[in-house]
Motif scaffolding. Sequence first.
Motif, short mmCIF file in Angstrom:
data_model
loop_
_atom_site.label_atom_id
_atom_site.label_comp_id
_atom_site.label_asym_id
_atom_site.label_seq_id
_atom_site.Cartn_x
_atom_site.Cartn_y
_atom_site.Cartn_z
N VAL A 191 39.06 43.11 33.96
CA VAL A 191 39.42 44.45 33.72
C VAL A 191 40.43 44.27 32.38
N ILE A 192 41.05 43.01 32.40
CA ILE A 192 42.12 43.14 31.12
C ILE A 192 41.30 42.90 30.03
N ALA A 195 39.56 45.99 28.54
CA ALA A 195 40.32 47.10 28.07
C ALA A 195 40.54 46.76 26.50
N GLU A 196 40.48 45.65 26.34
CA GLU A 196 40.57 45.22 24.79
C GLU A 196 41.91 45.60 24.23
N GLY A 197 42.95 45.32 25.10
CA GLY A 197 44.09 45.68 24.51
C GLY A 197 44.66 47.24 24.83
N ARG A 198 43.84 48.07 25.22
CA ARG A 198 44.03 49.40 25.73
C ARG A 198 45.21 49.63 26.70
N PRO A 199 46.05 50.50 26.81
CA PRO A 199 46.68 50.65 27.94
C PRO A 199 46.30 51.35 29.21
N ARG A 229 51.50 38.39 28.51
CA ARG A 229 50.58 38.52 27.31
C ARG A 229 49.97 39.76 26.97
N HIS A 230 50.15 40.54 28.02
CA HIS A 230 49.54 42.19 27.64
C HIS A 230 50.66 43.13 28.32
N THR A 235 52.05 47.94 35.81
CA THR A 235 51.51 47.73 37.53
C THR A 235 52.68 47.99 38.20
N GLU A 236 52.61 47.67 39.41
CA GLU A 236 53.46 47.75 40.68
C GLU A 236 53.23 46.82 41.59
N SER A 237 54.10 46.35 42.56
CA SER A 237 53.73 45.41 43.60
C SER A 237 54.39 46.08 44.83
#
Length: 466
Positions: A191-192, A195-199, A229-230, A235-237
Amino acid sequence: MLDLLIKGGRVADWKNHTDRILNLGVQDGRIAYLGTDVPAAARIIEASGLIVIPGVIDSHMHASSWLGGSSAFRMMAKAGVTTAMEMAGPLETVFEGMKREGAGLTIAVLQQLKPGLNISGTDPSDDELKRAIQESLESGAYGVKLLGGHYPMTPDAMKRLIRICCDSYTFLAIHAGSTEHGSNLEGVREVIAAAEGRPFHLAHINAYCRGNVEPLEDEIRETADLLSRHPEIETESYLSPINGCSAKCRDDVPESGVTRSCLKSHGYDVSAEGILKAVADGYAAVHEVVDGFVTLASPEKGIEILKARGMDVPVSFKVNPALSRFYFATQKKQDGTFLVNSFCTDGGGIPRNVILKNGLLLVDFGALTLQEFVLKSSYETACRLGLTSKGHFSAGADADITIADPVSREAVSTFISGQPVLEEGKVVARGGTIVTTPDGADAVRRFGLPSRVVDVRTLLKTRWNR
């Protein structure tokens, strides 16, 4: 005269760098006093020996017919939560549950994009995605969610969905996983890259580090590197050892990809019989409603419930390692900021509402300061949702307050805009408020619920262009 004075508690506030014994005053639903004096008040609560913090905000919970159910509202209130994001829908069932069994909480809802619900299949066209997104927003959703681990799309459809939401400044949360990769480290990598750098928002980061792809320590290390790096990815945990998913089967096979993965990873047959065996062995537990609250049933009772309801019940597996939970709760980057800025439960109606219970353990352990706990349990998520008057005790802020016992690590009382929600451990409020966008305000009003409107497009545009 103040409406309410909370006297002599240990007041902690991340934004205002506060952690000391103070008195907190409320007037007209807002914070009106913070200091050592004792101004006159219509009601005084003695909080000596207790912790007084901004209302707990759960950044990821479930309270819909698909998962969680309407017991979620009382369960969250009992756990000290005042605001939360429901991360799946279906939207209307959350609204209905709030009207019927709400506990006064402030709730934002993400609408799931699911084949058979609002998209036709795993590879919807751009036009179909755009239509489903706009219909969700106009129905009152704060944004949308891809339940990739449960009901995935193709990698190409996921990539296009991210692009569409980014271009339209729509809040998008993704549970990693596609038709090609599961809810694990491989799904995160995928998924990262897509996304190609998109949030976007990547749900519950610790849930992808269970040692199913690489050794657990290696998975944690790589995931942390990806997040570093992104920085465009939020995110959350969560802090619970159990997850939450569905035992519902189609043609004897569990519908949810997460359920299938949990069975496979521990050597169980991926079938209804495999679920029954996992419950009998104590690896999985069936959700049972007792006196209005969801609990984990005994193996014998769980099997009885599964058979009586044709497997269509929620179930939890003991799959979350302590190491990944602890790491993502406490790890900081080189600049001293947290790698993951907010806690969640992924709970609600799943019996794992442990932000206070387990989060304050980290404070006791010395892994977090109490102010850092407030950052992760309230302030950061308030900022992320655009609820800038929540999560802190500045003058004029919403009087959303959680009072907790530091010994039992349980909520004693809570207030939302100065109104009692939890009194001495008992839920006393009803109804609630929906956080929505300008597109959805009319729909929420038609549903008969009060709303709080956030201009999410402007919020995200400002944040992403920073």
